[in-house]
Every structure is written in structure tokens, then in C-alpha cells.
Enzyme design. Structure first.
Site, PDB file in Angstrom:
ATOM      1  CE1 TYR A 121      -9.464   2.571  -8.520  1.00  0.00           C
ATOM      2  CE2 TYR A 121      -7.519   2.819  -9.895  1.00  0.00           C
ATOM      3  CZ  TYR A 121      -8.400   2.015  -9.200  1.00  0.00           C
ATOM      4  OH  TYR A 121      -8.212   0.671  -9.180  1.00  0.00           O
ATOM      5  CD  GLU A 151       0.718  -8.957   1.901  1.00  0.00           C
ATOM      6  OE1 GLU A 151      -0.222  -8.299   1.422  1.00  0.00           O
ATOM      7  OE2 GLU A 151       0.541  -9.850   2.731  1.00  0.00           O
ATOM      8  N   PRO A 152       4.544  -5.076  -1.004  1.00  0.00           N
ATOM      9  CG  PRO A 152       6.706  -4.294  -1.357  1.00  0.00           C
ATOM     10  CD  PRO A 152       5.924  -5.289  -0.563  1.00  0.00           C
ATOM     11  CB  CYS A 196     -16.099   4.917 -28.338  1.00  0.00           C
ATOM     12  SG  CYS A 196     -15.318   4.693 -29.916  1.00  0.00           S
ATOM     13  CD  GLU A 197     -16.923   4.645 -22.224  1.00  0.00           C
ATOM     14  OE1 GLU A 197     -17.426   5.447 -21.426  1.00  0.00           O
ATOM     15  OE2 GLU A 197     -17.454   3.592 -22.584  1.00  0.00           O
ATOM     16  NE  ARG A 232      -0.450   2.685  -5.704  1.00  0.00           N
ATOM     17  CZ  ARG A 232      -1.558   2.665  -6.427  1.00  0.00           C
ATOM     18  NH1 ARG A 232      -1.577   3.190  -7.624  1.00  0.00           N
ATOM     19  NH2 ARG A 232      -2.666   2.144  -5.946  1.00  0.00           N
ATOM     20  N   GLY A 267       0.751  -1.244   0.000  1.00  0.00           N
ATOM     21  CA  GLY A 267       0.000   0.000   0.000  1.00  0.00           C
ATOM     22  C   GLY A 267       0.782   1.295   0.000  1.00  0.00           C
ATOM     23  NE  ARG A 314      -3.872   3.499 -10.641  1.00  0.00           N
ATOM     24  CZ  ARG A 314      -3.662   4.648 -10.049  1.00  0.00           C
ATOM     25  NH1 ARG A 314      -3.113   5.647 -10.728  1.00  0.00           N
ATOM     26  NH2 ARG A 314      -3.971   4.813  -8.791  1.00  0.00           N
TER      27      ARG A 314
HETATM   28  C1  LIG Z   1      -3.542  -7.934   0.245  1.00  0.00           C
HETATM   29  C2  LIG Z   1      -2.782  -6.983  -0.594  1.00  0.00           C
HETATM   30  N1  LIG Z   1      -1.454  -6.859  -0.405  1.00  0.00           N
HETATM   31  C3  LIG Z   1      -0.722  -6.011  -1.165  1.00  0.00           C
HETATM   32  C4  LIG Z   1      -1.291  -5.227  -2.119  1.00  0.00           C
HETATM   33  C5  LIG Z   1      -0.413  -4.301  -2.889  1.00  0.00           C
HETATM   34  O1  LIG Z   1      -0.786  -3.008  -2.744  1.00  0.00           O
HETATM   35  P1  LIG Z   1       0.083  -1.813  -3.334  1.00  0.00           P
HETATM   36  O2  LIG Z   1       0.232  -2.027  -4.784  1.00  0.00           O
HETATM   37  O3  LIG Z   1      -0.702  -0.624  -3.006  1.00  0.00           O
HETATM   38  O4  LIG Z   1       1.410  -1.851  -2.625  1.00  0.00           O
HETATM   39  C6  LIG Z   1      -2.667  -5.290  -2.326  1.00  0.00           C
HETATM   40  C7  LIG Z   1      -3.340  -4.367  -3.253  1.00  0.00           C
HETATM   41  O5  LIG Z   1      -3.797  -3.317  -2.750  1.00  0.00           O
HETATM   42  C8  LIG Z   1      -3.424  -6.210  -1.556  1.00  0.00           C
HETATM   43  O6  LIG Z   1      -4.741  -6.340  -1.750  1.00  0.00           O
HETATM   44  N1  LIG Z   2      -5.884  -0.974  -8.922  1.00  0.00           N
HETATM   45  C1  LIG Z   2      -5.626  -0.003  -7.887  1.00  0.00           C
HETATM   46  C2  LIG Z   2      -4.906  -0.590  -6.744  1.00  0.00           C
HETATM   47  C3  LIG Z   2      -5.621  -1.757  -6.217  1.00  0.00           C
HETATM   48  C4  LIG Z   2      -4.928  -2.380  -5.128  1.00  0.00           C
HETATM   49  C5  LIG Z   2      -5.307  -3.808  -5.057  1.00  0.00           C
HETATM   50  N2  LIG Z   2      -5.570  -4.282  -3.739  1.00  0.00           N
HETATM   51  C6  LIG Z   2      -4.918   1.199  -8.482  1.00  0.00           C
HETATM   52  O1  LIG Z   2      -4.696   1.221  -9.648  1.00  0.00           O
HETATM   53  O2  LIG Z   2      -4.608   2.150  -7.805  1.00  0.00           O
END
Ligand SMILES: Cc1ncc(COP(=O)(O)O)c(C=O)c1O
Ligand SMILES: N[C@@H](CCCC[NH3+])C(=O)O
Length: 423
Positions: free
Chosen positions: A328, A285-286, A353-354, A288, A247, A324
Site C-alpha cells: 500500500y 468491529e475494530p 529479493c524484490e 487496527r 476501520g 504493508r
Molecule cells: C467487515 C469488517 N469489519 C471490521 C474490519 C476491521 O477493520 P480495521 O482493522 O480497519 O478496524 C474489517 C477490515 O477492514 C472488515 O472487513
Molecule cells: N490489510 C489492510 C487492512 C484490510 C482490512 C480488512 N478488511 C491493511 O493492512 O491496512
């Protein structure tokens, strides 16, 4: 101040370069839209995670790459070589992680609606742990195990009741969520698991959301995890592992100022030192924050339009390769490579086409000519993986650059691929 939007090797001196390779050259060679990944940035981020935990956490730890952010074999292999495992959320992601030769004990499987088939696949492959989300899943695991002479290790996902300041669609740790169980229910489930001889309880899992800038949310989470740990200890249940989830946020624009990975490791480790000590294996668990900054997307400008109310510049991709902004309202930084010299404010539109297919609203930059290139930054996470083939749009290629060399790691789809599976 370091520019956290650009990949580490991005340069705009005499030419625009990434990984020592000219970006317009990549456009000519591979066509557009094109996802470009900087290997040095991938490695830099992976090492940051590894070295930060090593510095502050005085016991075992494991960094699992949440492959949903970028499920590409070569990327997973690069991370594996730096000691990272994989977090998967479906049978498909498990298949990809195994195909990248991640050792099965380094693969953890989460998800709120795992099918019997997926559970059986994970058990047969001897994954490091299945992260149990709910009571029905526990029953399914028991059912699968009743037909086999094998064991499975599990974590249990709790709802930590922590609200984070991110888009509502990507918050997961609040009271009302489809992920995990309230702590009281999780404790009941864990007691049940403990009566099973083939389901081995390893510990607790949590995840509070995505694109988080506020480290104090992780500190609160560490407090919650410590309480659960103590509660289980008081019932003579050993907790060997705990996951703080993923996250951590990244910078999409100059205004974004995400915390350093090292801040996360220091603050979380300090909190656990105060509460229960470093007596368990810590998992993070990264997704992004490992891959976001490493990616850029290259487009060609196709057309321009000057309405009284707004000016538009349209490119040869859009919501198919980056959903995205429409999903979002996500903001992106961009740069136009042009010989033009007129500064303008205009919206950058995709080709779909949106009406909502706008990559960047009110962008301020040089007014381009058709055929010029546009680069969008920080597209390494959740762009390729959320690709949609709307308007029968073939998926762009992915090219990896490093030290002046470039190579395709995912081929561009062609029109025939669009018919795949159709009869
Ligand atoms: C359980 C879990 N762990 C890790 C992640 C990875 O999140 P992020 O990409 O925000 O680091 C996610 C997606 O949000 C998730 O659902
Ligand atoms: N898909 C989302 C993140 C989802 C994370 C999944 N748990 C994004 O693009 O920001």
C-alpha cells in the site's frame, strides 16, 4: 501532545524499554526479527472502546475484535477478558476464535465467498451471527439447514455508498465493491429471510473501509443505517442489531492525527439519538485501532551501502514480516539504537529479493553499524497476520511484555517448519 505512534509503555531514557523490559535485551534473548506486543496498550485500547460506548450509547453494545488484524490466541483471550467478542472472516479465523475460548454467541462471521463447509462449521458452532453478503450465500445457508434441525441468526451486509479517504485497496463502502449488497437488493433478501423459519434475521451490517480518520464518514453511515432501519420497521421487520463495522485509523507517523475512539462513540451515538434513538444493539468491529499501536518490530541492521544517488541500510526482515509498505505504500516510523552519531538520510531496505522491499524510504536518523537494532512502530495490526514466507523466511516470534516481564506467545518458526506439508 501525546505521542500516538509509540506504545503506551515505550521509554527511551537510559535504555529503550517497552512494558518495563529492555528492548535490546529482548533482541538478545529471542533473536530478530521479533514482534513485540505491549499488553498495557492492548488493554488501554480495549477499555477505551468499552468505556466510550458505555458513556454515550444508552442501550446494549458489543465490541467485536476483527481478529484478521492479529489472530493470536493470547491477544484474543486478553480482549475476551475485557468483554470483547470476535469478528471472523474465514473458517480458519473461526477456529482460532473458538480455540481462544471466545463464547460462540460472541463470534460473528462475515466474508463475501464463504464455502458450504465454512457455513456448516459456523452453524454447528452456533455463532452469534452469520453476516450474509449475497444471495448465493443465503441459498447455501438454506441448503445446510435443510439437513439439520437447528436455527441460525443472521445480519445482512449492505453497501452504504460512502467513499472514504483511505488507500483504494482498503475502501469497502463505496458503490463499486465486492462486499455486501446494494440497499434495495439487501431489502429483497431480508424479506426472503423473513419467510424462513430457521434463519433468524437480527439486523444490518456495514463496514466502510480501514485506516479512516474522518469521523464524519461514520456519522453519514449512521444516517444510512437509520434510513434502512426505518424502511424495515415500516414493513414490520424488527431490526435488533446494527453494526457500523471497524476501520478507525491509527498513527503510523507523527503527522498522523487519528480521532479518538471516544469521538467515534459520541458522534455515532448522537446521530442515532437524532434519527431513530438507541433502540437496537450497536456493534462495532475494530481491528487496527485495538492492536496497531501495541506492536513494534525489532530488527538487526545487516549491511549498509552508499550509492551516489541514495544510501541504503538493510535489515534482517522486511516484506515477509511487514508487507504493508510494498502493498500500500504504507509509511512507518522507526528508531535506530546505535552508538553512531552521524545524522543521515537513507532508505531502510528489507532482505527480500524484490526491489520494492523497502520498509522506509528516505528515513532521517543516525547512520548505524551492522549489528545495531532498528525498531519500527505501529506494527501490531496486519503485519503478523499478513506474514508471507517468501524467500523461505521463517515467521518471527511474538513476545508479550508487561510490568517488566516478557513471554513468548507465538514461537519463532524454524527451517523444518518451512518444509511443513511438503512431500
Ligand atoms: C467487515 C469488517 N469489519 C471490521 C474490519 C476491521 O477493520 P480495521 O482493522 O480497519 O478496524 C474489517 C477490515 O477492514 C472488515 O472487513
Ligand atoms: N490489510 C489492510 C487492512 C484490510 C482490512 C480488512 N478488511 C491493511 O493492512 O491496512
Amino acid at each position: 501532545m501525546e505521542n500516538k505512534v509509540y506504545p503506551i509503555t515505550f521509554k527511551k531514557d537510559e535504555d529503550y524499554k517497552i512494558g518495563g523490559v529492555s528492548i535490546p535485551y529482548l533482541g538478545e534473548k529471542y533473536g530478530t526479527p521479533l514482534y513485540i506486543l505491549d499488553k498495557e496498550t492492548l488493554i488501554f485500547q480495549a477499555q477505551k472502546y468499552i468505556n466510550s460506548w458505555k458513556k454515550y450509547y444508552k442501550n446494549k453494545y458489543k465490541v467485536l475484535f476483527a481478529i484478521k488484524a492479529l489472530p493470536i490466541l493470547e491477544v484474543i483471550r486478553i480482549f475476551k477478558n475485557y468483554g470483547l467478542g470476535a469478528l471472523v472472516s474465514t473458517g480458519g479465523e473461526l477456529y482460532i476464535a473458538l480455540s481462544a475460548n471466545v463464547p460462540s454467541e460472541d463470534i460473528y462471521f462475515h466474508g463475501n465467498a464463504k464455502t458450504l463447509k465454512e457455513i456448516e462449521y459456523a452453524i454447528d458452532q452456533k455463532v452469534g451471527a452469520i453476516i450474509i453478503d449475497n444471495f448465493d450465500e443465503y441459498e447455501k445457508i438454506k441448503y445446510v439447514l435443510s439437513k439439520k434441525d437447528t436455527k441460525v441468526k443472521v445480519l445482512v451486509r449492505i453497501i452504504p455508498n460512502i467513499e472514504v479517504n483511505t488507500h483504494k485497496s482498503i475502501r469497502t463502502g463505496q458503490t463499486d465493491t465486492k462486499f455486501g449488497l446494494p440497499i434495495e437488493q439487501a431489502l429483497v433478501l431480508i424479506e426472503k429471510i423473513n419467510t424462513e423459519k430457521n434463519i433468524i434475521f437480527k439486523g444490518i451490517h456495514s463496514h466502510i473501509g480501514s485506516q479512516i480518520f474522518d469521523i464524519s464518514a461514520y456519522v453519514k453511515l449512521s444516517e444510512v443505517l437509520s434510513e434502512v432501519y426505518k424502511e424495515l420497521n415500516s414493513k414490520n421487520i424488527t431490526v435488533e442489531e446494527m453494526s457500523i463495522g471497524g476501520g478507525l485509523g491509527v498513527a503510523y507517523t507523527k503527522e498522523d492525527n487519528p480521532p479518538d475512539i471516544e469521538d467515534l462513540a459520541r458522534e455515532v451515538s448522537n446521530k442515532f439519538s437524532e434519527t431513530i434513538g438507541h433502540n437496537f444493539k450497536l456493534i462495532c468491529e475494530p481491528g487496527r485501532s485495538l492492536v496497531g499501536r501495541a506492536g513494534i518490530t525489532l530488527y538487526r541492521i545487516e549491511s549498509r551501502k552508499e550509492l551516489g544517488i541514495r544510501k541504503y541500510v538493510s535489515v534482517d526482515g522486511g516484506m515477509s514480516d511487514n508487507i504493508r509498505p510494498s502493498l500500500y505504500g504504507a509509511k512507518y516510523s522507526a528508531l535506530i539504537i546505535t552508538k553512531g552519531d552521524r545524522e543521515e538520510i537513507f532508505s531502510i531496505a528489507g532482505k527480500h529479493c524484490e526491489s520494492g522491499d523497502i520498509l522506509i524510504k528516505d528515513f532521517s536518523g543516525l547512520w548505524p553499524n551492522p549489528g545495531d537494532y532498528l525498531i519500527t512502530f505501529t506494527t501490531g495490526a496486519y503485519n503478523f497476520s499478513m506474514y508471507t514466507w517468501y524467500n523461505a523466511t521463517p515467521r518471527p516470534a511474538v513476545v508479550l511484555v508487561e510490568n517488566g516481564k516478557d513471554r513468548i506467545i507465538v514461537k519463532r518458526e524454524n527451517y523444518e517448519d518451512l518444509l511443513g506439508g511438503q512431500i
